[in-house]
Design an enzyme around this catalytic site. Structure first.
Site, PDB file in Angstrom:
ATOM      1  N   CYS A   1     -20.249 -41.436 -11.006  1.00 20.90           N
ATOM      2  CA  CYS A   1     -21.058 -42.462 -10.351  1.00 20.90           C
ATOM      3  C   CYS A   1     -20.255 -43.717 -10.140  1.00 20.90           C
ATOM      4  O   CYS A   1     -19.596 -44.200 -11.055  1.00 20.90           O
ATOM      5  CB  CYS A   1     -22.297 -42.781 -11.192  1.00 20.90           C
TER       6      CYS A   1
ATOM      7  N   PHE B   1     -33.495 -40.151   5.883  1.00 17.69           N
ATOM      8  CA  PHE B   1     -33.942 -38.931   6.550  1.00 17.69           C
ATOM      9  C   PHE B   1     -33.668 -38.968   8.057  1.00 17.69           C
ATOM     10  O   PHE B   1     -34.497 -38.511   8.862  1.00 17.69           O
ATOM     11  CB  PHE B   1     -35.431 -38.691   6.298  1.00 17.69           C
TER      12      PHE B   1
ATOM     13  N   ARG C   1     -35.419 -37.776  14.007  1.00 22.44           N
ATOM     14  CA  ARG C   1     -36.408 -38.553  13.271  1.00 22.44           C
ATOM     15  C   ARG C   1     -35.709 -39.399  12.221  1.00 22.44           C
ATOM     16  O   ARG C   1     -34.575 -39.134  11.835  1.00 22.44           O
ATOM     17  CB  ARG C   1     -37.419 -37.629  12.579  1.00 22.44           C
TER      18      ARG C   1
END
Length: 263
Positions: A107, A246, A251
């Site tokens: 990370c 997304f 979209r």
């Protein structure tokens, strides 16, 4: 050190009831260690897993995100030690940061502080260009996809792209780690920071570390193909970042900063 992002690997593939022997292309993953000191005597600062290539940009971007870049006077490969970069500069400050928990592995921001700490370091990124068209945002992932040759061959790498306000793709980097790809991108653009009126598009989800790195680079718009985390969305709202997730199949969802998008 070999900078190829791909490695050929022999496999057996079962398809249509028949076994086939062939070679497959895999994304290379190797550790990169940052050490502090001299070639004769150095101490470890950080180890991260990454795809070889653009290691200097990766190191600069990571140091910038951690607020340590001004403590470094030089970065160079450590002779005789593959996958190791040697940092020179304020060794006391760098090693103190390591003791405070900056050292990371998978990370990019593990142990590097809270959202409150980030808020003290940055201000709202600047967008003075006209609002982005929804049609442009919807096609950004496809545009990034054209700059992912290693992904096309392996299917195993993330990418991060920097775009101008008109949607022109200015640069793109690939890596097995999504945060590494962003660090490479920021590290290559350090001389131009802050990146007002620019967009960051990534092939990954939008975790907090992606939002953090964008804010520290002054990037006002982030578009990802995956979902944002709750912390990423809350941070974007708090600090004036436009966050889109997304973005695929024509979209997308806007989680913060809708005022920068037209329509």
């Amino acid at each position: 050190m070999d900078d190829s992002p791909l490695q050929s690997h022999p496999i057996r593939r079962y398809q249509g009831g028949i076994w086939h022997a062939l070679d497959d292309e895999l994304a290379v993953e190797e550790p990169l260690e940052l050490r502090v000191g001299t070639p004769e005597h150095s101490q470890p600062l950080s180890v991260t897993m990454r795809t070889p290539g653009h290691d200097l940009e990766l190191a600069r971007g990571w140091l910038h995100a951690e607020g340590l870049l001004d403590a470094v006077s030089g970065i160079s490969p450590l002779q005789g030690a593959p996958n190791v970069l040697l940092l020179t500069g304020d060794a006391e400050r760098l090693l103190a940061a390591r003791r405070e928990g900056v050292t990371s592995s998978a990370c990019g921001v593990c142990g590097s502080g809270s959202v409150e700490g980030l808020m003290r370091r940055v201000s709202a990124p600047v967008w003075t260009a006209p609002p982005l068209s929804p049609a442009l945002i919807a096609r950004l992932p496809d545009l990034l996809r054209t700059a992912q040759p290693a992904f096309s061959a392996s299917g195993g790498l993330h990418a991060a792209g920097l775009l101008g306000a008109d949607g022109t793709l200015l640069s793109a980097y690939e890596d097995v780690g999504r945060h590494n790809a962003v660090d490479k991108l920021v590290g290559a653009a350090l001389s131009r920071l802050p990146l007002d009126n620019h967009c960051l598009v990534t092939s990954s989800r939008a975790g907090f570390e992606i939002v953090q790195k964008a804010l520290l680079a002054g990037i006002p718009v982030v578009v990802t193909v995956g979902a944002p985390s709750s912390l990423a969305a809350e941070t974007a709202l708090s600090l004036g970042l436009t966050l889109v997730g997304f973005a695929r199949g024509g979209r997308f969802n806007v989680y913060a900063g809708a005022e920068r998008i037209g329509g």
